[in-house]
Design an enzyme around this catalytic site. Sequence first.
Site: not given
Lengths: 363, 260
Positions: A146-148, A150
Amino acid sequence: MTGPEARPPPLAEQVLERGHEMRTTLARAAAMLPLRPDGQAAETFMELPPARILRYPAANAGRAMAPVLIIYSMINRPYLLDLQPRRSVIRHLTQAGADVYVLDWGEPAALDRDLDMEECIGEFVRTAVSAIRAAHEGSRLNVAGICQGGTMAVCHAALHPESVQSLANFAGPVDFHTPDNTLWRLTRDLDPELLAHSPGNLPSAALNAVFVGLKPLRLLDQRYFAMPELCRDDDALADFLRMERWMYDSPNQPAAAVRTFIRDFYQRNALYKGELRIQGRSVDLRAITMPLFNAYARDDHLIPAAAAQALERRAGSNSIHSQPFPGGHLGLFVSARAHREVYPRYLEWLHSHGSRAAAMAAR
Amino acid sequence: MGAAAEARDGTPVFVEAWQQALNEEPADADSAAEHFSAAVQQSLRRMREDTQAGVAALDGALAGLRGQATGLSEHWLTDAYHTARTGRENADAAEALQTAFHDYVQALIAYQTELSRSVEAGLEAFQTALAERKHDGAPPADLTELHALWIESAEPAYEQVLNSRAYAGAFAALHNAAMSFAGAAREYAQPLLEALGMPSRSEIDAMHRHMSDIRRERNRSRRLESEVALLRQEVEALRRELRETTGGDPATRRPQTDRH
Protein backbone atom coordinates in the site's frame (compact mmCIF):
# COMPACT_ATOMS: atom_id res chain seq x y z
CA MET A 1 -43.41 23.60 -1.49
CA THR A 2 -41.08 26.20 -2.92
CA GLY A 3 -41.92 27.65 -6.32
CA PRO A 4 -39.33 28.06 -9.10
CA GLU A 5 -39.28 31.82 -8.56
CA ALA A 6 -38.29 31.49 -4.88
CA ARG A 7 -35.12 33.39 -3.99
CA PRO A 8 -32.63 32.14 -1.41
CA PRO A 9 -32.56 34.08 1.87
CA PRO A 10 -30.00 36.88 2.19
CA LEU A 11 -26.40 35.74 2.61
CA ALA A 12 -26.26 36.85 6.22
CA GLU A 13 -29.17 34.56 7.05
CA GLN A 14 -27.53 31.68 5.24
CA VAL A 15 -24.36 32.26 7.22
CA LEU A 16 -26.27 32.18 10.49
CA GLU A 17 -28.07 29.03 9.39
CA ARG A 18 -24.74 27.42 8.42
CA GLY A 19 -23.28 28.34 11.77
CA HIS A 20 -26.25 26.82 13.54
CA GLU A 21 -25.93 23.59 11.52
CA MET A 22 -22.22 23.47 12.25
CA ARG A 23 -22.84 23.77 16.00
CA THR A 24 -25.45 21.01 15.83
CA THR A 25 -23.11 18.79 13.82
CA LEU A 26 -20.23 19.34 16.21
CA ALA A 27 -22.48 18.53 19.16
CA ARG A 28 -23.57 15.28 17.49
CA ALA A 29 -19.94 14.48 16.66
CA ALA A 30 -18.87 15.16 20.25
CA ALA A 31 -21.54 12.78 21.51
CA MET A 32 -20.10 10.02 19.30
CA LEU A 33 -16.57 10.32 20.69
CA PRO A 34 -14.42 8.42 21.40
CA LEU A 35 -14.92 6.66 18.12
CA ARG A 36 -12.74 3.64 17.45
CA PRO A 37 -12.09 1.99 14.11
CA ASP A 38 -14.86 -0.53 13.62
CA GLY A 39 -12.62 -3.24 12.20
CA GLN A 40 -11.99 -6.92 12.73
CA ALA A 41 -10.02 -8.15 15.72
CA ALA A 42 -6.42 -8.98 14.86
CA GLU A 43 -3.92 -11.10 16.73
CA THR A 44 -0.22 -10.29 16.87
CA PHE A 45 1.52 -12.95 14.83
CA MET A 46 5.04 -11.66 15.53
CA GLU A 47 6.68 -8.72 17.27
CA LEU A 48 9.56 -7.20 15.32
CA PRO A 49 10.14 -3.99 17.27
CA PRO A 50 9.24 -1.33 16.41
CA ALA A 51 7.11 -3.19 13.86
CA ARG A 52 4.70 -6.06 14.34
CA ILE A 53 2.91 -8.46 12.10
CA LEU A 54 -0.85 -8.63 12.60
CA ARG A 55 -2.88 -11.67 11.62
CA TYR A 56 -6.53 -11.71 10.52
CA PRO A 57 -7.69 -15.32 10.12
CA ALA A 58 -9.70 -16.40 7.11
CA ALA A 59 -13.44 -16.21 7.76
CA ASN A 60 -14.01 -19.73 6.45
CA ALA A 61 -12.07 -22.92 6.93
CA GLY A 62 -11.71 -23.58 3.20
CA ARG A 63 -8.72 -21.24 2.81
CA ALA A 64 -8.92 -21.28 -0.96
CA MET A 65 -6.24 -18.65 -1.25
CA ALA A 66 -2.61 -18.54 -0.28
CA PRO A 67 -1.92 -16.18 2.63
CA VAL A 68 -1.92 -12.49 1.82
CA LEU A 69 0.77 -10.25 3.30
CA ILE A 70 -0.09 -6.55 3.19
CA ILE A 71 2.93 -4.31 3.50
CA TYR A 72 1.68 -0.99 4.75
CA SER A 73 3.34 2.43 4.40
CA MET A 74 5.40 3.79 7.29
CA ILE A 75 3.75 7.18 6.90
CA ASN A 76 0.32 6.31 8.34
CA ARG A 77 -1.37 3.55 10.25
CA PRO A 78 -2.83 0.45 8.63
CA TYR A 79 -6.26 0.63 10.25
CA LEU A 80 -7.25 2.64 7.16
CA LEU A 81 -7.74 -0.78 5.55
CA ASP A 82 -10.32 -1.79 8.14
CA LEU A 83 -11.96 1.44 9.29
CA GLN A 84 -15.47 0.02 9.07
CA PRO A 85 -17.08 -3.22 7.87
CA ARG A 86 -18.73 -1.70 4.80
CA ARG A 87 -15.42 -0.59 3.33
CA SER A 88 -12.77 -2.94 4.64
CA VAL A 89 -10.02 -4.23 2.39
CA ILE A 90 -9.13 -6.77 5.06
CA ARG A 91 -12.69 -8.06 5.36
CA HIS A 92 -12.88 -8.53 1.57
CA LEU A 93 -9.85 -10.80 1.78
CA THR A 94 -10.68 -12.81 4.91
CA GLN A 95 -14.20 -13.47 3.68
CA ALA A 96 -12.78 -14.73 0.41
CA GLY A 97 -10.85 -17.34 2.37
CA ALA A 98 -7.42 -15.80 2.83
CA ASP A 99 -5.41 -15.55 6.01
CA VAL A 100 -4.35 -11.92 6.00
CA TYR A 101 -1.17 -10.60 7.58
CA VAL A 102 -0.37 -6.92 7.89
CA LEU A 103 3.11 -5.53 8.41
CA ASP A 104 2.48 -2.58 10.74
CA TRP A 105 5.56 -0.39 11.28
CA GLY A 106 4.40 0.52 14.78
CA GLU A 107 5.59 3.52 16.71
CA PRO A 108 9.25 4.24 15.91
CA ALA A 109 10.98 5.59 19.01
CA ALA A 110 14.15 7.65 19.37
CA LEU A 111 16.28 4.53 19.27
CA ASP A 112 14.87 3.67 15.84
CA ARG A 113 16.29 6.77 14.19
CA ASP A 114 18.86 4.66 12.26
CA LEU A 115 16.22 2.40 10.73
CA ASP A 116 16.64 3.00 6.99
CA MET A 117 14.86 1.77 3.87
CA GLU A 118 17.45 -0.92 3.26
CA GLU A 119 16.77 -2.45 6.67
CA CYS A 120 13.01 -2.04 6.27
CA ILE A 121 13.03 -3.98 3.01
CA GLY A 122 16.01 -6.28 3.51
CA GLU A 123 15.25 -7.31 7.07
CA PHE A 124 11.69 -6.51 8.16
CA VAL A 125 9.82 -7.39 4.97
CA ARG A 126 12.04 -10.41 4.39
CA THR A 127 11.50 -11.66 7.96
CA ALA A 128 7.75 -11.18 7.68
CA VAL A 129 7.65 -13.16 4.43
CA SER A 130 9.81 -16.02 5.78
CA ALA A 131 7.92 -16.28 9.06
CA ILE A 132 4.50 -16.35 7.39
CA ARG A 133 5.65 -18.88 4.81
CA ALA A 134 7.05 -21.11 7.56
CA ALA A 135 3.67 -20.95 9.33
CA HIS A 136 1.96 -22.09 6.10
CA GLU A 137 4.08 -25.09 5.14
CA GLY A 138 6.34 -23.01 2.93
CA SER A 139 3.54 -21.69 0.74
CA ARG A 140 4.39 -18.74 -1.46
CA LEU A 141 2.56 -15.56 -0.46
CA ASN A 142 0.27 -13.15 -2.18
CA VAL A 143 2.09 -9.91 -1.38
CA ALA A 144 0.22 -6.61 -1.54
CA GLY A 145 1.78 -3.21 -0.89
CA ILE A 146 0.00 0.00 0.00
CA CYS A 147 1.46 3.36 -1.10
CA GLN A 148 5.07 3.46 0.19
CA GLY A 149 4.52 -0.16 1.25
CA GLY A 150 3.86 -0.89 -2.43
CA THR A 151 7.35 0.32 -3.26
CA MET A 152 8.75 -1.96 -0.55
CA ALA A 153 6.69 -4.90 -1.83
CA VAL A 154 7.98 -4.30 -5.35
CA CYS A 155 11.59 -4.31 -4.06
CA HIS A 156 11.03 -7.53 -2.13
CA ALA A 157 9.39 -9.25 -5.09
CA ALA A 158 12.34 -8.28 -7.29
CA LEU A 159 14.87 -9.54 -4.75
CA HIS A 160 13.07 -12.74 -3.71
CA PRO A 161 10.66 -13.71 -6.50
CA GLU A 162 10.71 -17.33 -5.30
CA SER A 163 8.74 -16.30 -2.20
CA VAL A 164 5.93 -14.42 -3.97
CA GLN A 165 2.97 -16.12 -5.63
CA SER A 166 1.41 -12.85 -6.78
CA LEU A 167 2.20 -9.19 -6.33
CA ALA A 168 -0.33 -6.38 -5.93
CA ASN A 169 0.75 -2.78 -5.90
CA PHE A 170 -1.83 -0.27 -4.66
CA ALA A 171 -0.58 3.24 -5.48
CA GLY A 172 3.04 2.41 -4.78
CA PRO A 173 5.40 4.72 -6.67
CA VAL A 174 8.11 3.20 -8.87
CA ASP A 175 9.10 6.10 -11.12
CA PHE A 176 9.54 9.08 -8.81
CA HIS A 177 10.39 11.57 -11.56
CA THR A 178 7.14 11.81 -13.49
CA PRO A 179 6.44 15.46 -14.44
CA ASP A 180 3.34 15.74 -12.24
CA ASN A 181 5.04 14.59 -9.04
CA THR A 182 4.73 17.51 -6.60
CA LEU A 183 6.52 15.64 -3.81
CA TRP A 184 9.52 15.13 -6.08
CA ARG A 185 9.59 18.86 -6.84
CA LEU A 186 9.45 19.69 -3.14
CA THR A 187 12.16 17.19 -2.15
CA ARG A 188 14.48 17.85 -5.09
CA ASP A 189 16.63 20.44 -3.31
CA LEU A 190 16.40 19.02 0.19
CA ASP A 191 19.68 17.91 1.73
CA PRO A 192 18.77 14.51 3.18
CA GLU A 193 22.10 14.19 4.98
CA LEU A 194 21.17 17.15 7.18
CA LEU A 195 18.51 14.92 8.71
CA ALA A 196 21.38 13.19 10.50
CA HIS A 197 21.53 16.33 12.68
CA SER A 198 17.85 16.28 13.46
CA PRO A 199 17.08 15.96 17.14
CA GLY A 200 15.44 12.61 16.55
CA ASN A 201 12.78 11.17 14.32
CA LEU A 202 10.77 13.34 11.99
CA PRO A 203 7.64 14.44 13.89
CA SER A 204 4.44 13.22 12.31
CA ALA A 205 2.93 16.71 12.62
CA ALA A 206 5.62 18.12 10.30
CA LEU A 207 4.91 15.49 7.68
CA ASN A 208 1.14 15.95 8.01
CA ALA A 209 1.56 19.69 7.49
CA VAL A 210 3.41 19.03 4.25
CA PHE A 211 0.68 16.67 3.02
CA VAL A 212 -2.15 19.04 3.99
CA GLY A 213 -0.18 21.88 2.37
CA LEU A 214 -0.48 20.12 -0.98
CA LYS A 215 -4.29 20.53 -0.94
CA PRO A 216 -5.19 22.97 1.85
CA LEU A 217 -8.39 24.19 0.23
CA ARG A 218 -9.81 20.68 -0.16
CA LEU A 219 -8.47 19.14 3.03
CA LEU A 220 -9.26 22.02 5.37
CA ASP A 221 -11.57 24.63 3.97
CA GLN A 222 -13.92 22.55 1.85
CA ARG A 223 -13.87 19.52 4.14
CA TYR A 224 -15.06 21.48 7.18
CA PHE A 225 -17.41 23.76 5.25
CA ALA A 226 -19.23 20.65 4.05
CA MET A 227 -19.30 19.01 7.47
CA PRO A 228 -22.82 20.26 8.43
CA GLU A 229 -24.21 18.28 5.52
CA LEU A 230 -23.47 15.15 7.59
CA CYS A 231 -25.62 16.40 10.43
CA ARG A 232 -28.62 14.20 9.65
CA ASP A 233 -26.67 11.05 8.80
CA ASP A 234 -24.99 9.44 11.81
CA ASP A 235 -23.25 6.78 9.72
CA ALA A 236 -21.73 9.37 7.39
CA LEU A 237 -20.70 11.53 10.34
CA ALA A 238 -19.07 8.53 12.04
CA ASP A 239 -17.18 7.74 8.82
CA PHE A 240 -16.03 11.37 8.65
CA LEU A 241 -14.77 11.27 12.23
CA ARG A 242 -12.98 7.95 11.81
CA MET A 243 -11.28 9.31 8.69
CA GLU A 244 -10.42 12.53 10.48
CA ARG A 245 -8.79 10.61 13.29
CA TRP A 246 -6.83 8.41 10.87
CA MET A 247 -5.57 11.39 8.84
CA TYR A 248 -3.85 13.00 11.79
CA ASP A 249 -2.90 9.86 13.74
CA SER A 250 0.49 9.24 12.17
CA PRO A 251 3.64 7.81 13.72
CA ASN A 252 6.89 9.76 13.83
CA GLN A 253 9.22 8.77 11.01
CA PRO A 254 12.66 7.26 11.63
CA ALA A 255 15.18 9.86 10.50
CA ALA A 256 17.18 7.34 8.45
CA ALA A 257 14.08 6.00 6.68
CA VAL A 258 13.11 9.53 5.60
CA ARG A 259 16.68 10.32 4.60
CA THR A 260 17.11 7.22 2.44
CA PHE A 261 13.60 7.37 0.96
CA ILE A 262 14.18 10.96 -0.16
CA ARG A 263 17.74 10.37 -1.34
CA ASP A 264 17.51 6.99 -3.06
CA PHE A 265 13.91 6.91 -4.24
CA TYR A 266 12.86 10.54 -4.78
CA GLN A 267 16.12 12.24 -5.68
CA ARG A 268 18.10 9.45 -7.39
CA ASN A 269 15.05 7.57 -8.69
CA ALA A 270 17.30 4.56 -8.18
CA LEU A 271 14.54 1.91 -8.21
CA TYR A 272 13.24 2.95 -11.61
CA LYS A 273 16.73 3.37 -13.04
CA GLY A 274 17.82 -0.07 -11.82
CA GLU A 275 20.47 1.44 -9.56
CA LEU A 276 19.00 0.51 -6.18
CA ARG A 277 20.94 -1.96 -4.05
CA ILE A 278 19.59 -3.70 -0.96
CA GLN A 279 21.99 -5.72 1.19
CA GLY A 280 24.53 -5.77 -1.60
CA ARG A 281 22.07 -7.02 -4.23
CA SER A 282 20.77 -5.05 -7.18
CA VAL A 283 16.98 -4.58 -7.26
CA ASP A 284 16.12 -5.58 -10.82
CA LEU A 285 12.45 -5.06 -11.64
CA ARG A 286 12.72 -7.54 -14.52
CA ALA A 287 12.90 -10.26 -11.85
CA ILE A 288 9.22 -9.58 -11.07
CA THR A 289 7.94 -12.47 -13.15
CA MET A 290 4.96 -13.44 -10.96
CA PRO A 291 1.44 -12.22 -11.81
CA LEU A 292 1.10 -8.52 -11.10
CA PHE A 293 -2.00 -6.50 -10.13
CA ASN A 294 -1.22 -2.81 -10.38
CA ALA A 295 -3.84 -0.38 -9.04
CA TYR A 296 -3.49 3.41 -9.12
CA ALA A 297 -5.74 6.43 -8.78
CA ARG A 298 -6.03 8.73 -11.79
CA ASP A 299 -6.34 11.90 -9.69
CA ASP A 300 -3.77 11.00 -7.05
CA HIS A 301 -1.96 14.18 -5.96
CA LEU A 302 0.50 12.26 -3.75
CA ILE A 303 1.46 9.33 -5.96
CA PRO A 304 0.70 10.31 -9.56
CA ALA A 305 -0.85 7.52 -11.59
CA ALA A 306 2.16 7.52 -13.92
CA ALA A 307 4.52 6.92 -10.97
CA ALA A 308 2.78 3.63 -10.19
CA GLN A 309 1.99 2.69 -13.80
CA ALA A 310 5.73 2.75 -14.53
CA LEU A 311 5.98 -0.64 -12.85
CA GLU A 312 4.09 -2.19 -15.75
CA ARG A 313 6.84 -1.11 -18.16
CA ARG A 314 9.69 -2.35 -16.01
CA ALA A 315 8.36 -5.61 -14.51
CA GLY A 316 9.31 -8.88 -16.19
CA SER A 317 5.89 -10.46 -15.66
CA ASN A 318 3.87 -11.53 -18.67
CA SER A 319 0.67 -11.46 -16.59
CA ILE A 320 -0.07 -7.88 -15.65
CA HIS A 321 -3.45 -6.53 -14.68
CA SER A 322 -3.58 -2.72 -14.77
CA GLN A 323 -6.36 -1.29 -12.61
CA PRO A 324 -6.95 2.45 -12.91
CA PHE A 325 -9.34 4.06 -10.43
CA PRO A 326 -11.17 7.28 -11.21
CA GLY A 327 -10.46 9.15 -7.99
CA GLY A 328 -7.83 10.33 -5.54
CA HIS A 329 -5.27 8.64 -3.32
CA LEU A 330 -7.43 7.97 -0.26
CA GLY A 331 -10.43 7.19 -2.42
CA LEU A 332 -8.57 4.14 -3.71
CA PHE A 333 -8.68 2.67 -0.20
CA VAL A 334 -11.86 3.98 1.41
CA SER A 335 -14.35 5.14 -1.19
CA ALA A 336 -17.55 3.22 -1.85
CA ARG A 337 -16.66 3.14 -5.53
CA ALA A 338 -13.27 1.50 -4.92
CA HIS A 339 -14.98 -1.12 -2.76
CA ARG A 340 -17.47 -1.74 -5.54
CA GLU A 341 -15.00 -1.80 -8.40
CA VAL A 342 -11.36 -2.30 -7.38
CA TYR A 343 -11.39 -4.85 -4.54
CA PRO A 344 -13.92 -7.27 -6.02
CA ARG A 345 -11.74 -7.22 -9.16
CA TYR A 346 -8.64 -7.90 -7.04
CA LEU A 347 -10.37 -10.86 -5.36
CA GLU A 348 -11.40 -12.27 -8.69
CA TRP A 349 -7.83 -11.88 -9.90
CA LEU A 350 -6.49 -13.50 -6.72
CA HIS A 351 -8.73 -16.52 -7.22
CA SER A 352 -7.06 -17.00 -10.60
CA HIS A 353 -3.48 -16.18 -9.62
CA GLY A 354 -3.13 -16.57 -5.88
CA SER A 355 -4.83 -19.83 -5.02
CA ARG A 356 -3.47 -21.92 -2.21
CA ALA A 357 -3.01 -24.90 -4.50
CA ALA A 358 -0.91 -22.93 -6.98
CA ALA A 359 1.18 -21.37 -4.22
CA MET A 360 1.89 -24.75 -2.62
CA ALA A 361 2.75 -26.37 -5.93
CA ALA A 362 5.16 -23.60 -6.85
CA ARG A 363 7.08 -23.45 -3.55
CA MET B 1 6.55 24.15 9.54
CA GLY B 2 4.37 22.95 6.74
CA ALA B 3 3.11 24.47 3.55
CA ALA B 4 -0.29 25.40 5.02
CA ALA B 5 -0.26 28.92 6.46
CA GLU B 6 -1.48 29.06 10.05
CA ALA B 7 -2.82 31.90 12.10
CA ARG B 8 -1.60 32.65 15.64
CA ASP B 9 -3.62 29.96 17.41
CA GLY B 10 -2.84 27.27 14.83
CA THR B 11 -6.09 27.64 12.89
CA PRO B 12 -5.38 27.57 9.15
CA VAL B 13 -5.44 31.06 7.62
CA PHE B 14 -8.23 30.26 5.17
CA VAL B 15 -10.47 28.79 7.84
CA GLU B 16 -9.92 31.70 10.20
CA ALA B 17 -10.51 34.18 7.41
CA TRP B 18 -13.82 32.59 6.46
CA GLN B 19 -14.85 32.60 10.12
CA GLN B 20 -14.12 36.31 10.32
CA ALA B 21 -15.77 37.07 7.01
CA LEU B 22 -18.92 35.21 7.95
CA ASN B 23 -19.05 36.78 11.41
CA GLU B 24 -19.40 40.12 9.66
CA GLU B 25 -22.80 38.92 8.41
CA PRO B 26 -22.24 40.03 4.81
CA ALA B 27 -25.26 41.09 2.82
CA ASP B 28 -24.14 39.60 -0.49
CA ALA B 29 -21.39 37.65 -2.25
CA ASP B 30 -19.30 40.73 -3.05
CA SER B 31 -19.37 41.83 0.53
CA ALA B 32 -18.45 38.33 1.78
CA ALA B 33 -15.55 38.16 -0.66
CA GLU B 34 -14.35 41.57 0.46
CA HIS B 35 -14.48 40.63 4.15
CA PHE B 36 -12.76 37.36 3.41
CA SER B 37 -9.98 38.99 1.42
CA ALA B 38 -9.37 41.53 4.18
CA ALA B 39 -9.28 38.80 6.82
CA VAL B 40 -6.73 36.76 4.85
CA GLN B 41 -4.52 39.80 4.38
CA GLN B 42 -4.77 40.53 8.09
CA SER B 43 -3.80 36.94 8.98
CA LEU B 44 -0.80 37.10 6.66
CA ARG B 45 0.27 40.42 8.18
CA ARG B 46 0.02 38.89 11.65
CA MET B 47 2.05 35.88 10.52
CA ARG B 48 4.83 38.19 9.32
CA GLU B 49 4.69 40.25 12.54
CA ASP B 50 4.91 37.10 14.65
CA THR B 51 7.96 35.99 12.68
CA GLN B 52 9.65 39.35 13.17
CA ALA B 53 8.91 39.32 16.91
CA GLY B 54 10.21 35.75 17.30
CA VAL B 55 13.32 36.56 15.31
CA ALA B 56 14.09 39.63 17.43
CA ALA B 57 13.66 37.69 20.70
CA LEU B 58 15.80 34.75 19.67
CA ASP B 59 18.44 36.95 18.06
CA GLY B 60 18.85 38.80 21.36
CA ALA B 61 19.32 35.53 23.20
CA LEU B 62 21.87 34.31 20.68
CA ALA B 63 23.79 37.56 20.88
CA GLY B 64 23.87 36.98 24.64
CA LEU B 65 25.51 33.62 24.12
CA ARG B 66 28.35 35.40 22.38
CA GLY B 67 28.79 37.66 25.39
CA GLN B 68 27.23 40.65 23.67
CA ALA B 69 24.38 40.91 26.12
CA THR B 70 25.44 41.62 29.67
CA GLY B 71 22.61 39.87 31.47
CA LEU B 72 23.27 36.42 30.09
CA SER B 73 27.07 36.55 30.42
CA GLU B 74 26.71 36.68 34.23
CA HIS B 75 24.50 33.64 34.32
CA TRP B 76 25.81 30.47 35.97
CA LEU B 77 24.99 28.45 32.85
CA THR B 78 27.18 30.69 30.79
CA ASP B 79 29.95 30.37 33.38
CA ALA B 80 29.69 26.61 33.23
CA TYR B 81 29.85 26.79 29.49
CA HIS B 82 32.98 28.91 29.60
CA THR B 83 34.71 26.42 31.89
CA ALA B 84 34.01 23.66 29.38
CA ARG B 85 35.44 25.47 26.42
CA THR B 86 38.24 27.84 25.64
CA GLY B 87 37.18 31.35 24.80
CA ARG B 88 38.04 30.77 21.15
CA GLU B 89 35.99 27.57 20.91
CA ASN B 90 33.11 29.28 22.64
CA ALA B 91 33.15 32.21 20.27
CA ASP B 92 33.36 29.89 17.23
CA ALA B 93 30.45 27.72 18.39
CA ALA B 94 28.30 30.75 19.24
CA GLU B 95 29.09 32.34 15.90
CA ALA B 96 28.21 29.14 14.05
CA LEU B 97 24.91 28.99 15.93
CA GLN B 98 24.08 32.61 15.19
CA THR B 99 24.99 32.22 11.52
CA ALA B 100 22.78 29.13 11.26
CA PHE B 101 19.96 31.07 12.90
CA HIS B 102 20.32 33.99 10.52
CA ASP B 103 20.28 31.57 7.58
CA TYR B 104 17.14 30.01 9.01
CA VAL B 105 15.44 33.39 9.39
CA GLN B 106 16.30 34.36 5.82
CA ALA B 107 14.89 31.04 4.61
CA LEU B 108 11.75 31.48 6.72
CA ILE B 109 11.11 34.96 5.35
CA ALA B 110 11.66 33.73 1.78
CA TYR B 111 9.27 30.86 2.39
CA GLN B 112 6.62 33.10 3.92
CA THR B 113 6.90 35.35 0.90
CA GLU B 114 6.15 32.39 -1.37
CA LEU B 115 3.30 31.32 0.89
CA SER B 116 1.81 34.81 0.82
CA ARG B 117 2.18 34.82 -2.96
CA SER B 118 0.16 31.61 -3.19
CA VAL B 119 -2.59 33.00 -0.94
CA GLU B 120 -2.74 36.31 -2.80
CA ALA B 121 -2.87 34.48 -6.13
CA GLY B 122 -5.84 32.50 -4.80
CA LEU B 123 -7.64 35.65 -3.66
CA GLU B 124 -7.05 37.40 -6.95
CA ALA B 125 -8.39 34.42 -8.88
CA PHE B 126 -11.45 34.30 -6.63
CA GLN B 127 -12.25 37.97 -7.10
CA THR B 128 -11.74 37.69 -10.86
CA ALA B 129 -14.05 34.68 -11.03
CA LEU B 130 -16.65 36.51 -8.95
CA ALA B 131 -16.52 39.53 -11.24
CA GLU B 132 -16.86 37.31 -14.30
CA ARG B 133 -19.90 35.54 -12.87
CA LYS B 134 -21.46 38.90 -12.06
CA HIS B 135 -20.68 40.20 -15.52
CA ASP B 136 -22.31 37.10 -17.05
CA GLY B 137 -25.38 37.75 -14.98
CA ALA B 138 -24.93 34.56 -12.96
CA PRO B 139 -23.50 35.55 -9.56
CA PRO B 140 -23.35 32.80 -6.92
CA ALA B 141 -26.93 32.17 -5.83
CA ASP B 142 -26.16 31.22 -2.25
CA LEU B 143 -23.43 30.64 0.30
CA THR B 144 -22.66 27.13 -0.95
CA GLU B 145 -22.15 28.36 -4.51
CA LEU B 146 -20.03 31.25 -3.31
CA HIS B 147 -17.83 28.87 -1.34
CA ALA B 148 -17.59 26.43 -4.26
CA LEU B 149 -16.48 29.30 -6.50
CA TRP B 150 -13.75 30.18 -4.00
CA ILE B 151 -12.41 26.61 -3.99
CA GLU B 152 -12.65 26.17 -7.76
CA SER B 153 -10.94 29.46 -8.58
CA ALA B 154 -8.37 29.67 -5.79
CA GLU B 155 -7.10 26.10 -5.93
CA PRO B 156 -5.54 26.22 -9.42
CA ALA B 157 -3.88 29.54 -8.54
CA TYR B 158 -2.50 28.05 -5.32
CA GLU B 159 -1.25 24.96 -7.12
CA GLN B 160 0.47 27.01 -9.77
CA VAL B 161 2.58 28.67 -7.08
CA LEU B 162 3.04 25.35 -5.23
CA ASN B 163 4.44 23.75 -8.37
CA SER B 164 6.78 26.62 -9.19
CA ARG B 165 10.55 26.28 -8.97
CA ALA B 166 10.64 29.29 -6.61
CA TYR B 167 8.27 27.67 -4.09
CA ALA B 168 10.12 24.32 -4.17
CA GLY B 169 13.41 26.16 -3.69
CA ALA B 170 12.07 28.14 -0.74
CA PHE B 171 10.54 25.01 0.81
CA ALA B 172 13.80 23.03 0.54
CA ALA B 173 15.92 25.97 1.73
CA LEU B 174 13.71 26.36 4.82
CA HIS B 175 13.98 22.69 5.78
CA ASN B 176 17.71 22.59 5.09
CA ALA B 177 18.24 25.72 7.19
CA ALA B 178 16.09 24.32 10.03
CA MET B 179 18.16 21.13 10.09
CA SER B 180 21.43 23.08 10.01
CA PHE B 181 20.22 25.25 12.88
CA ALA B 182 19.29 22.14 14.88
CA GLY B 183 22.75 20.72 14.18
CA ALA B 184 24.50 23.93 15.26
CA ALA B 185 22.39 24.11 18.44
CA ARG B 186 23.36 20.55 19.23
CA GLU B 187 27.06 21.28 18.72
CA TYR B 188 26.74 24.32 20.93
CA ALA B 189 24.98 22.51 23.77
CA GLN B 190 27.21 19.44 23.85
CA PRO B 191 30.14 20.80 25.97
CA LEU B 192 27.75 22.51 28.38
CA LEU B 193 25.93 19.25 29.05
CA GLU B 194 29.24 17.45 29.50
CA ALA B 195 30.44 20.13 31.91
CA LEU B 196 27.28 19.72 33.98
CA GLY B 197 27.66 15.94 34.04
CA MET B 198 24.44 15.52 32.06
CA PRO B 199 24.10 13.02 29.23
CA SER B 200 24.92 14.66 25.93
CA ARG B 201 23.28 13.95 22.62
CA SER B 202 26.29 11.87 21.49
CA GLU B 203 26.06 9.72 24.61
CA ILE B 204 22.31 9.19 24.19
CA ASP B 205 22.85 8.36 20.52
CA ALA B 206 25.54 5.82 21.44
CA MET B 207 23.21 4.23 23.99
CA HIS B 208 20.36 4.13 21.47
CA ARG B 209 22.63 2.55 18.87
CA HIS B 210 23.68 -0.10 21.38
CA MET B 211 20.05 -0.87 22.23
CA SER B 212 18.95 -0.92 18.62
CA ASP B 213 21.87 -3.22 17.72
CA ILE B 214 20.66 -5.70 20.35
CA ARG B 215 17.14 -5.46 19.00
CA ARG B 216 18.41 -5.77 15.45
CA GLU B 217 20.24 -8.97 16.35
CA ARG B 218 17.11 -10.39 17.92
CA ASN B 219 15.03 -9.52 14.86
CA ARG B 220 17.70 -11.04 12.62
CA SER B 221 17.72 -14.28 14.61
CA ARG B 222 13.95 -14.45 14.12
CA ARG B 223 14.46 -14.19 10.40
CA LEU B 224 17.12 -16.90 10.46
CA GLU B 225 14.86 -19.17 12.53
CA SER B 226 12.09 -18.72 9.97
CA GLU B 227 14.43 -19.32 7.06
CA VAL B 228 15.80 -22.49 8.68
CA ALA B 229 12.23 -23.69 9.28
CA LEU B 230 11.45 -22.99 5.62
CA LEU B 231 14.51 -24.94 4.49
CA ARG B 232 13.49 -27.88 6.68
CA GLN B 233 10.05 -27.82 5.11
CA GLU B 234 11.58 -27.76 1.64
CA VAL B 235 13.86 -30.71 2.45
CA GLU B 236 10.90 -32.62 3.86
CA ALA B 237 8.87 -31.87 0.73
CA LEU B 238 11.74 -33.09 -1.47
CA ARG B 239 11.98 -36.27 0.58
CA ARG B 240 8.28 -36.87 0.18
CA GLU B 241 8.56 -36.30 -3.52
CA LEU B 242 11.46 -38.72 -3.77
CA ARG B 243 9.61 -41.32 -1.71
CA GLU B 244 6.66 -41.08 -4.04
CA THR B 245 8.94 -41.41 -7.07
CA THR B 246 11.21 -44.19 -5.85
CA GLY B 247 8.96 -45.90 -3.28
CA GLY B 248 11.41 -45.61 -0.36
CA ASP B 249 12.71 -43.12 2.17
CA PRO B 250 16.00 -41.75 0.91
CA ALA B 251 17.08 -40.94 4.48
CA THR B 252 16.84 -44.56 5.65
CA ARG B 253 17.83 -46.26 2.43
CA ARG B 254 21.34 -47.76 2.45
CA PRO B 255 23.69 -46.37 -0.13
CA GLN B 256 24.26 -48.81 -2.95
CA THR B 257 27.86 -49.89 -3.28
CA ASP B 258 29.41 -51.56 -6.23
CA ARG B 259 31.28 -54.63 -4.96
CA HIS B 260 32.43 -55.84 -8.35
